[in-house]
Scaffold this active site. Structure first.
Site, PDB file in Angstrom:
ATOM      1  CG  HIS A 138       9.392   8.808   7.295  1.00  0.00           C
ATOM      2  ND1 HIS A 138       9.660   7.497   7.607  1.00  0.00           N
ATOM      3  CD2 HIS A 138       8.043   8.899   7.246  1.00  0.00           C
ATOM      4  CE1 HIS A 138       8.537   6.832   7.720  1.00  0.00           C
ATOM      5  NE2 HIS A 138       7.531   7.655   7.520  1.00  0.00           N
TER       6      HIS A 138
HETATM    7  P1  TYD Z   1       9.706   3.410   5.770  1.00  0.00           P
HETATM    8  O1  TYD Z   1       8.414   4.102   5.501  1.00  0.00           O
HETATM    9  O2  TYD Z   1      10.951   4.246   5.730  1.00  0.00           O
HETATM   10  O3  TYD Z   1       9.624   2.621   7.140  1.00  0.00           O
HETATM   11  P2  TYD Z   1       9.663   3.126   8.682  1.00  0.00           P
HETATM   12  O4  TYD Z   1       9.135   4.506   8.729  1.00  0.00           O
HETATM   13  O5  TYD Z   1       8.793   2.162   9.402  1.00  0.00           O
HETATM   14  O6  TYD Z   1      11.035   3.038   9.200  1.00  0.00           O
HETATM   15  O7  TYD Z   1       9.837   2.193   4.749  1.00  0.00           O
HETATM   16  C1  TYD Z   1      10.888   1.264   4.831  1.00  0.00           C
HETATM   17  C2  TYD Z   1      11.111   0.678   3.457  1.00  0.00           C
HETATM   18  O8  TYD Z   1       9.939  -0.034   3.015  1.00  0.00           O
HETATM   19  C3  TYD Z   1      11.425   1.720   2.373  1.00  0.00           C
HETATM   20  O9  TYD Z   1      12.431   1.190   1.543  1.00  0.00           O
HETATM   21  C4  TYD Z   1      10.147   1.837   1.592  1.00  0.00           C
HETATM   22  C5  TYD Z   1       9.485   0.486   1.767  1.00  0.00           C
HETATM   23  N1  TYD Z   1       8.012   0.578   1.797  1.00  0.00           N
HETATM   24  C6  TYD Z   1       7.280   0.115   0.735  1.00  0.00           C
HETATM   25  O10 TYD Z   1       7.820  -0.381  -0.279  1.00  0.00           O
HETATM   26  N2  TYD Z   1       5.899   0.217   0.776  1.00  0.00           N
HETATM   27  C7  TYD Z   1       5.268   0.746   1.854  1.00  0.00           C
HETATM   28  O11 TYD Z   1       4.004   0.805   1.880  1.00  0.00           O
HETATM   29  C8  TYD Z   1       6.054   1.226   2.953  1.00  0.00           C
HETATM   30  C9  TYD Z   1       5.408   1.834   4.161  1.00  0.00           C
HETATM   31  C10 TYD Z   1       7.423   1.127   2.882  1.00  0.00           C
END
Ligand code: TYD
Length: 138
Positions: free
Chosen positions: A55
């Site tokens: 992302h």
């Molecule tokens: P995401 O940012 O997509 O993780 P990565 O980039 O490490 O794969 O986040 C994964 C999930 O966690 C998504 O459902 C959103 C949630 N999340 C939160 O609720 N709070 C946060 O601070 C973060 C970073 C993610």
């Protein structure tokens, strides 16, 4: 608005207080990194072969640190890509807004600490690469 590119991203060496009892590193928002810290989160228990990221953020600034173990991060501004290997707890990768990131090659027991400039906000994400490219290259 400032145009953020891969050139704005860099590895930052953080202060390290060396001590025979164990070393200490600290990070001060606005001093060691170019943003104030509003949130921290960490990735851990990452299974072998897993990939994270996939992302970009519209406005969020982040510092990504391999607090333990090692992993790779590929940054992509829509025009160029660069792979970074993080494996030291006193180095952080500064990632500016509008950068697509993929994380892989997590070692066993790796912990990824992220310092972020704002609270979690799903509307700040580009989750589809095509949407990111359309926004980043116009
Ligand atoms: P995401 O940012 O997509 O993780 P990565 O980039 O490490 O794969 O986040 C994964 C999930 O966690 C998504 O459902 C959103 C949630 N999340 C939160 O609720 N709070 C946060 O601070 C973060 C970073 C993610």
């Amino acid at each position: 608005m400032k145009k953020f590119t891969l050139d704005s991203c860099c590895v930052i060496e953080l202060p390290k207080v060396t001590d025979i009892r164990g070393n200490l590193t600290f990070v001060e928002g606005g001093r060691h990194i170019p943003f104030d810290i509003k949130r921290t989160y960490y990735l851990y228990d990452v299974p072998g072969g897993a990939e994270r990221g996939g992302h970009a953020h519209k406005e969020l600034h982040q510092l990504i640190i391999a607090i333990s173990g090692a992993f790779d991060i590929v940054l992509d501004d829509g025009r160029a890509k660069k792979r970074f290997h993080l494996n030291k707890s006193y180095f952080g990768l500064y990632v500016c807004p509008m950068i697509w990131r993929e994380m892989d090659n997590f070692s066993s027991g790796a912990v990824c600490l992220v310092l972020a400039s704002n609270y979690y906000d799903e509307s700040d994400y580009y989750r589809k690469y095509d949407d990111f490219i359309a926004a980043a290259t116009t």
